[in-house]
Design an enzyme around this catalytic site. Structure first.
Site, PDB file in Angstrom:
ATOM      1  N   ASN A   1      30.532  64.240 -31.917  1.00 33.34           N
ATOM      2  CA  ASN A   1      31.937  64.619 -32.064  1.00 33.34           C
ATOM      3  C   ASN A   1      32.374  65.338 -30.777  1.00 33.34           C
ATOM      4  OD1 ASN A   1      34.357  65.830 -32.680  1.00 33.34           O
ATOM      5  ND2 ASN A   1      33.693  66.599 -34.683  1.00 33.34           N
TER       6      ASN A   1
ATOM      7  N   ASP B   1      41.784  57.676 -33.278  1.00 34.54           N
ATOM      8  CA  ASP B   1      42.038  57.421 -34.707  1.00 34.54           C
ATOM      9  C   ASP B   1      43.260  58.212 -35.157  1.00 34.54           C
ATOM     10  OD1 ASP B   1      39.860  55.752 -34.905  1.00 34.54           O
ATOM     11  OD2 ASP B   1      38.487  57.332 -35.541  1.00 34.54           O
TER      12      ASP B   1
ATOM     13  N   ASP C   1      49.041  53.342 -30.035  1.00 38.52           N
ATOM     14  CA  ASP C   1      50.093  52.455 -30.545  1.00 38.52           C
ATOM     15  C   ASP C   1      50.787  53.095 -31.747  1.00 38.52           C
ATOM     16  OD1 ASP C   1      47.453  52.090 -31.609  1.00 38.52           O
ATOM     17  OD2 ASP C   1      48.192  50.435 -32.823  1.00 38.52           O
TER      18      ASP C   1
ATOM     19  N   GLU D   1      31.199  59.106 -28.107  1.00 37.46           N
ATOM     20  CA  GLU D   1      31.597  58.328 -29.287  1.00 37.46           C
ATOM     21  C   GLU D   1      30.894  58.894 -30.514  1.00 37.46           C
ATOM     22  OE1 GLU D   1      33.727  55.815 -30.287  1.00 37.46           O
ATOM     23  OE2 GLU D   1      32.701  56.156 -32.194  1.00 37.46           O
TER      24      GLU D   1
ATOM     25  N   LYS E   1      47.483  60.484 -42.955  1.00 37.26           N
ATOM     26  CA  LYS E   1      47.889  61.443 -43.998  1.00 37.26           C
ATOM     27  C   LYS E   1      47.915  62.864 -43.429  1.00 37.26           C
ATOM     28  CE  LYS E   1      46.078  58.757 -47.798  1.00 37.26           C
ATOM     29  NZ  LYS E   1      44.827  58.361 -48.371  1.00 37.26           N
TER      30      LYS E   1
ATOM     31  N   ASP F   1      35.587  59.441 -21.071  1.00 35.33           N
ATOM     32  CA  ASP F   1      36.380  58.664 -22.037  1.00 35.33           C
ATOM     33  C   ASP F   1      35.958  59.110 -23.438  1.00 35.33           C
ATOM     34  OD1 ASP F   1      38.266  56.560 -22.730  1.00 35.33           O
ATOM     35  OD2 ASP F   1      36.534  55.350 -23.337  1.00 35.33           O
TER      36      ASP F   1
HETATM   37  C1  SAM Z   1      40.647  53.297 -32.663  1.00 32.56           C
HETATM   38  S1  SAM Z   1      39.109  53.472 -31.844  1.00 32.56           S
HETATM   39  C2  SAM Z   1      39.540  53.133 -30.143  1.00 32.56           C
HETATM   40  C3  SAM Z   1      38.332  52.699 -29.342  1.00 32.56           C
HETATM   41  C4  SAM Z   1      38.619  52.496 -27.834  1.00 32.56           C
HETATM   42  N1  SAM Z   1      38.956  53.743 -27.182  1.00 32.56           N
HETATM   43  C5  SAM Z   1      39.688  51.475 -27.609  1.00 32.56           C
HETATM   44  O1  SAM Z   1      40.787  51.870 -27.131  1.00 32.56           O
HETATM   45  O2  SAM Z   1      39.449  50.296 -27.886  1.00 32.56           O
HETATM   46  C6  SAM Z   1      38.864  55.246 -31.796  1.00 32.56           C
HETATM   47  C7  SAM Z   1      37.433  55.608 -31.462  1.00 32.56           C
HETATM   48  O3  SAM Z   1      37.295  57.027 -31.370  1.00 32.56           O
HETATM   49  C8  SAM Z   1      36.085  57.416 -32.028  1.00 32.56           C
HETATM   50  N2  SAM Z   1      36.241  58.822 -32.412  1.00 32.56           N
HETATM   51  C9  SAM Z   1      37.063  59.308 -33.369  1.00 32.56           C
HETATM   52  N3  SAM Z   1      36.967  60.657 -33.451  1.00 32.56           N
HETATM   53  C10 SAM Z   1      36.059  61.033 -32.502  1.00 32.56           C
HETATM   54  C11 SAM Z   1      35.534  62.287 -32.088  1.00 32.56           C
HETATM   55  N4  SAM Z   1      35.928  63.412 -32.680  1.00 32.56           N
HETATM   56  N5  SAM Z   1      34.627  62.306 -31.077  1.00 32.56           N
HETATM   57  C12 SAM Z   1      34.233  61.155 -30.486  1.00 32.56           C
HETATM   58  N6  SAM Z   1      34.696  59.926 -30.833  1.00 32.56           N
HETATM   59  C13 SAM Z   1      35.601  59.866 -31.826  1.00 32.56           C
HETATM   60  C14 SAM Z   1      36.006  56.436 -33.185  1.00 32.56           C
HETATM   61  O4  SAM Z   1      34.731  56.346 -33.767  1.00 32.56           O
HETATM   62  C15 SAM Z   1      36.441  55.143 -32.524  1.00 32.56           C
HETATM   63  O5  SAM Z   1      35.376  54.447 -31.910  1.00 32.56           O
END
Ligand code: SAM
Length: 209
Positions: free
Chosen positions: A87, A113, A149, A60, A117, A35
């Site tokens: 990352n 995320d 979403d 994460e 932009k 995940d």
């Molecule tokens: C909007 S949150 C969604 C969290 C969870 N998956 C949910 O559906 O509730 C997006 C998550 O992805 C993480 N994230 C963003 N870019 C990432 C990356 N390049 N590698 C790992 N995690 C990342 C963010 O820190 C955040 O916790």
């Protein structure tokens, strides 16, 4: 309120070495699900507790959330779950992680995320190079699950994944969730919020061919 960290920041150049399957899991031969962007791992705890025939690995980029998840994991002594900080784009390119990704049966990107932009699109976790790396690592029949979403982001992800000829989309109607990593259809925290607020969820499944 969304909290973003910039994945292109040099803070994330260093990556946590992902241990071997034997070090991470009690039974390393179980199917492995990854995940990406697992936050503090609530969803993966739900999954791991019920589906003892799967191993789950969460990645994460927000270190504080990973620390919270790891503490909870120690308390609960769950042996089919592991969290790695970093990352995902860098972790997947690490030669040491290569063996792990070769064993992954499915990957979920739940509500990544959006980076609205245009000049920030390159911060999105799903990029052509990333999908290309995954297509080289994953075995045939491996699955990628997408949920978001954000309609524009969904279109961007769909275009990016299908831009790689090693992936094709599966019709969700023909998909047997009971055999998947999430037979109970647990929802992530973001998904619960989105569903509660009656917002749309865009989702698709891709298979490596
Ligand atoms: C909007 S949150 C969604 C969290 C969870 N998956 C949910 O559906 O509730 C997006 C998550 O992805 C993480 N994230 C963003 N870019 C990432 C990356 N390049 N590698 C790992 N995690 C990342 C963010 O820190 C955040 O916790």
């Amino acid at each position: 309120m969304r909290q973003h960290v910039n994945p292109l920041s040099r803070n994330f150049d260093e990556i946590e070495r992902i241990p071997s399957l034997i070090e991470m899991f009690d039974d390393s031969k179980l199917n492995l699900h990854l995940d990406v962007g697992c936050a503090a791992g609530d969803y993966l705890f739900d999954l791991a507790l019920v589906n003892s025939n799967w191993n789950y690995l969460g990645i994460e980029i927000r270190e504080r959330l990973v620390k919270t998840a790891k503490l909870k994991l120690q308390e609960r002594k769950i042996k089919n779950l592991y969290f790695a900080f970093g990352n995902a784009n860098n972790i997947v390119n690490d030669v040491q992680s290569e063996f792990i990704f070769k064993n992954v049966k499915s990957i979920s990107f739940n509500f990544p995320d959006p980076w609205f932009k245009k000049r920030h699109y390159k911060r999105r976790v799903i990029q052509p190079d990333f999908i290309n790396t995954l297509s080289n690592l994953l075995q045939k029949e491996s699955l990628i699950f997408i949920k978001t979403d954000v309609k524009d982001l969904f279109a961007y992800i769909d275009y990016t994944i299908l831009g790689n000829s090693n992936f094709k989309k599966i019709d969700k109607k023909d998909f047997n969730y009971l055999e998947s990593y999430n037979p109970n259809k647990f929802q992530t925290n973001r998904e619960k919020y989105v569903v509660h607020n009656e917002l749309a969820v865009f989702e698709s499944i891709y298979i490596k061919i």
